[in-house]
Scaffold this motif. Structure first.
Motif, PDB file in Angstrom:
ATOM      1  N   PHE A 173     -13.968  26.256 -34.769  1.00  0.00           N
ATOM      2  CA  PHE A 173     -15.181  27.069 -34.850  1.00  0.00           C
ATOM      3  C   PHE A 173     -14.844  28.509 -35.205  1.00  0.00           C
ATOM      4  N   ASP A 174     -15.857  29.226 -35.707  1.00  0.00           N
ATOM      5  CA  ASP A 174     -15.758  30.663 -35.912  1.00  0.00           C
ATOM      6  C   ASP A 174     -16.449  31.333 -34.724  1.00  0.00           C
ATOM      7  N   PRO A 175     -15.694  31.922 -33.794  1.00  0.00           N
ATOM      8  CA  PRO A 175     -16.322  32.475 -32.584  1.00  0.00           C
ATOM      9  C   PRO A 175     -17.277  33.628 -32.864  1.00  0.00           C
ATOM     10  N   ASP A 176     -17.103  34.309 -33.992  1.00  0.00           N
ATOM     11  CA  ASP A 176     -17.958  35.450 -34.309  1.00  0.00           C
ATOM     12  C   ASP A 176     -19.334  35.034 -34.813  1.00  0.00           C
ATOM     13  N   THR A 177     -19.393  33.905 -35.514  1.00  0.00           N
ATOM     14  CA  THR A 177     -20.660  33.495 -36.117  1.00  0.00           C
ATOM     15  C   THR A 177     -21.282  32.267 -35.460  1.00  0.00           C
ATOM     16  N   GLN A 178     -20.502  31.514 -34.669  1.00  0.00           N
ATOM     17  CA  GLN A 178     -21.012  30.257 -34.121  1.00  0.00           C
ATOM     18  C   GLN A 178     -21.237  30.296 -32.608  1.00  0.00           C
ATOM     19  N   ASP A 179     -20.968  31.403 -31.962  1.00  0.00           N
ATOM     20  CA  ASP A 179     -21.245  31.579 -30.533  1.00  0.00           C
ATOM     21  C   ASP A 179     -20.631  30.462 -29.699  1.00  0.00           C
ATOM     22  N   THR A 180     -19.348  30.194 -29.938  1.00  0.00           N
ATOM     23  CA  THR A 180     -18.655  29.145 -29.180  1.00  0.00           C
ATOM     24  C   THR A 180     -17.696  29.729 -28.146  1.00  0.00           C
ATOM     25  N   HIS A 181     -17.783  31.027 -27.935  1.00  0.00           N
ATOM     26  CA  HIS A 181     -16.965  31.712 -26.929  1.00  0.00           C
ATOM     27  C   HIS A 181     -15.468  31.495 -27.197  1.00  0.00           C
ATOM     28  N   CYS A 182     -14.802  30.676 -26.376  1.00  0.00           N
ATOM     29  CA  CYS A 182     -13.338  30.536 -26.495  1.00  0.00           C
ATOM     30  C   CYS A 182     -12.898  29.395 -27.397  1.00  0.00           C
ATOM     31  N   GLY A 183     -13.820  28.771 -28.123  1.00  0.00           N
ATOM     32  CA  GLY A 183     -13.427  27.735 -29.078  1.00  0.00           C
ATOM     33  C   GLY A 183     -13.906  26.361 -28.687  1.00  0.00           C
ATOM     34  N   GLY A 184     -13.322  25.362 -29.325  1.00  0.00           N
ATOM     35  CA  GLY A 184     -13.731  23.982 -29.123  1.00  0.00           C
ATOM     36  C   GLY A 184     -12.917  23.288 -28.052  1.00  0.00           C
ATOM     37  N   SER A 185     -13.449  22.166 -27.563  1.00  0.00           N
ATOM     38  CA  SER A 185     -12.748  21.318 -26.597  1.00  0.00           C
ATOM     39  C   SER A 185     -13.258  19.896 -26.760  1.00  0.00           C
ATOM     40  N   GLY A 186     -12.771  18.999 -25.909  1.00  0.00           N
ATOM     41  CA  GLY A 186     -13.218  17.612 -25.974  1.00  0.00           C
ATOM     42  C   GLY A 186     -12.215  16.721 -26.680  1.00  0.00           C
ATOM     43  N   CYS A 187     -12.250  15.419 -26.363  1.00  0.00           N
ATOM     44  CA  CYS A 187     -11.333  14.455 -26.990  1.00  0.00           C
ATOM     45  C   CYS A 187     -11.413  14.489 -28.506  1.00  0.00           C
ATOM     46  N   GLY A 188     -12.618  14.730 -29.028  1.00  0.00           N
ATOM     47  CA  GLY A 188     -12.799  14.717 -30.475  1.00  0.00           C
ATOM     48  C   GLY A 188     -12.304  15.967 -31.168  1.00  0.00           C
ATOM     49  N   CYS A 189     -12.033  17.031 -30.415  1.00  0.00           N
ATOM     50  CA  CYS A 189     -11.592  18.290 -31.016  1.00  0.00           C
ATOM     51  C   CYS A 189     -10.210  18.127 -31.649  1.00  0.00           C
ATOM     52  N   GLY A 190      -9.196  17.833 -30.818  1.00  0.00           N
ATOM     53  CA  GLY A 190      -7.850  17.655 -31.345  1.00  0.00           C
ATOM     54  C   GLY A 190      -7.760  16.494 -32.314  1.00  0.00           C
ATOM     55  N   ALA A 191      -8.484  15.393 -32.023  1.00  0.00           N
ATOM     56  CA  ALA A 191      -8.421  14.211 -32.885  1.00  0.00           C
ATOM     57  C   ALA A 191      -8.953  14.498 -34.284  1.00  0.00           C
ATOM     58  N   SER A 192     -10.079  15.199 -34.374  1.00  0.00           N
ATOM     59  CA  SER A 192     -10.681  15.460 -35.683  1.00  0.00           C
ATOM     60  C   SER A 192      -9.882  16.485 -36.482  1.00  0.00           C
ATOM     61  N   VAL A 193      -9.346  17.510 -35.803  1.00  0.00           N
ATOM     62  CA  VAL A 193      -8.547  18.508 -36.525  1.00  0.00           C
ATOM     63  C   VAL A 193      -7.217  17.902 -36.964  1.00  0.00           C
ATOM     64  N   LEU A 194      -6.637  17.051 -36.125  1.00  0.00           N
ATOM     65  CA  LEU A 194      -5.416  16.350 -36.521  1.00  0.00           C
ATOM     66  C   LEU A 194      -5.663  15.507 -37.773  1.00  0.00           C
ATOM     67  N   CYS A 195      -6.734  14.698 -37.739  1.00  0.00           N
ATOM     68  CA  CYS A 195      -6.997  13.768 -38.850  1.00  0.00           C
ATOM     69  C   CYS A 195      -7.596  14.459 -40.065  1.00  0.00           C
ATOM     70  N   GLY A 196      -8.293  15.567 -39.849  1.00  0.00           N
ATOM     71  CA  GLY A 196      -8.925  16.246 -40.976  1.00  0.00           C
ATOM     72  C   GLY A 196      -8.067  17.306 -41.617  1.00  0.00           C
ATOM     73  N   HIS A 197      -7.171  17.927 -40.829  1.00  0.00           N
ATOM     74  CA  HIS A 197      -6.403  19.070 -41.334  1.00  0.00           C
ATOM     75  C   HIS A 197      -4.894  18.827 -41.371  1.00  0.00           C
ATOM     76  N   PHE A 198      -4.302  18.436 -40.256  1.00  0.00           N
ATOM     77  CA  PHE A 198      -2.840  18.391 -40.179  1.00  0.00           C
ATOM     78  C   PHE A 198      -2.230  17.148 -40.816  1.00  0.00           C
ATOM     79  N   LEU A 199      -2.823  15.968 -40.636  1.00  0.00           N
ATOM     80  CA  LEU A 199      -2.265  14.775 -41.286  1.00  0.00           C
ATOM     81  C   LEU A 199      -2.335  14.869 -42.809  1.00  0.00           C
ATOM     82  N   PRO A 200      -3.440  15.360 -43.410  1.00  0.00           N
ATOM     83  CA  PRO A 200      -3.425  15.556 -44.862  1.00  0.00           C
ATOM     84  C   PRO A 200      -2.360  16.571 -45.298  1.00  0.00           C
ATOM     85  N   MET A 201      -2.112  17.577 -44.492  1.00  0.00           N
ATOM     86  CA  MET A 201      -1.079  18.557 -44.812  1.00  0.00           C
ATOM     87  C   MET A 201       0.296  17.889 -44.865  1.00  0.00           C
TER      88      MET A 201
END
Length: 336
Positions: A267-295
């Motif tokens: 998330f963008d904390p400045d524009t999305q009002d998420t305070h300290c960021g994302g959490s939840g089982c789907g947070c790490g899983a989606s960023v891993l599969c969407g960003h780091f594995l393709p890298m």
């Protein structure tokens, strides 16, 4: 076969291959800095279902289906699927798995569940229990808020240290053959508890667990942070991330150049009002599969440590005055 190095740490003689992966997220996640990375952005938080819990199951099914398509496999080719979520009794996973008719291991590691699932699925593949296995996790803002905090209609004020539970799912298909990215090792987490009891400050509760697991894996493998392109944590957020770096620095381990946190990235904390960021089982899983594995697949990185973190409390335990025990499981991902 896997070689056990020390308590909880092991490496694979031959990495277990990642044959397919996918990330499905909600509208808010799709509007964040990583929005273009995900396989599908679902704008309807109900995903066409009657309840949010049913919607979370649909997120899992969609992620698994997309990952299977990429792997050119069907659900009948999967010998075991490891799945988990944050809902009581992991019903999000149970209700999605009843539609797949695949042997199912339900897991609960809170937000560390994706790393836990990858560890178990890769070891089961490595030892020949199944030719193909899968790991999938999910979370949903509305199911988690209702269960762990307040009813959505309550309109409670969120504290500055609070994180935003991601509506997302990630799925990975593992196989003994195929693919250029694989699980090369891992480290099973230990419970860490520094007496944090604030449910709205989970980053501080989880940082010591991540530090312990990362330190143990580096020591067991005789490697240093410089040997890895990224050391990725699941969702320590904007409070827990610098705390992790500081804890390890006091042990003579500097990960500041390699560390990234999925919760701080999604998330963008400045524009999305998420305070300290994302959490939840789907947070790490989606960023891993969407960003780091393709890298890794593109060769933009060759070695990544993925250390997902979980806060293992329940509403009842906190009401009884208990503190928050935390855990972090680590997966070493490598590009051949």
């Amino acid at each position: 076969m896997a070689e056990f190095l020390a308590r909880g740490a092991f490496r694979m003689e031959t990495p277990v291959k990642i044959k397919g992966y996918a990330a499905v997220v909600g509208e808010k996640e799709g509007q964040g800095p990583l929005g273009q990375c995900f396989d599908r952005v679902v704008e309807d938080s109900h995903f066409g279902m009657d309840t949010w819990e049913q919607a979370e199951s649909r997120f899992q099914l969609e992620a698994v289906g997309l990952a299977l398509d990429k792997a050119v496999l069907t659900n009948e080719d999967i010998g075991v699927i490891c799945a988990g979520d944050l809902i009581n009794q992991c019903i999000g996973s149970a209700y999605s798995m009843r539609e797949l008719a695949v042997p199912f291991l339900g897991l609960y590691g809170a937000c560390s569940t994706m790393a836990e699932g990858l560890l178990i699925a890769s070891v089961m593949t490595d030892c020949g229990i199944a030719e193909n296995t899968a790991a999938v996790t999910s979370s949903h803002f509305s199911t988690a808020e209702r269960q762990f905090r307040f009813p959505l209609s309550y309109g409670g004020q969120r504290t500055p240290t609070a994180q935003w539970t991601c509506t997302a799912s990630g799925a990975v298909i593992l196989s003994r053959e195929g693919g250029t990215v694989g699980v090369a090792g891992g480290c099973i987490g230990r419970i860490a508890d520094l007496s944090v009891s604030d449910i709205n400050n989970m980053g501080s509760a989880m940082a010591p667990a991540a530090a312990d697991t990362i330190q143990r894996y580096l020591a067991a493998t005789g490697t240093s942070p410089a040997d890895y392109d990224f050391i990725v944590t699941g969702d320590l957020g904007l409070v827990g991330s610098p705390l992790l770096v500081d804890i390890l620095l006091k042990q003579g381990i500097d990960i500041s150049a390699q560390h990234s946190d999925c919760g701080a990235m999604i998330f963008d904390p400045d524009t999305q009002d998420t305070h300290c960021g994302g959490s939840g089982c789907g947070c790490g899983a989606s960023v891993l599969c969407g960003h780091f594995l393709p890298m890794l697949e593109k060769g933009d990185a060759r070695n990544i440590l993925f250390a997902a973190t979980g806060a293992l409390m329940s509403p009842m335990s906190l009401q009884q005055g208990e503190t928050i025990p935390a855990i972090s499981h680590l997966v070493h991902l490598r590009k051949d």
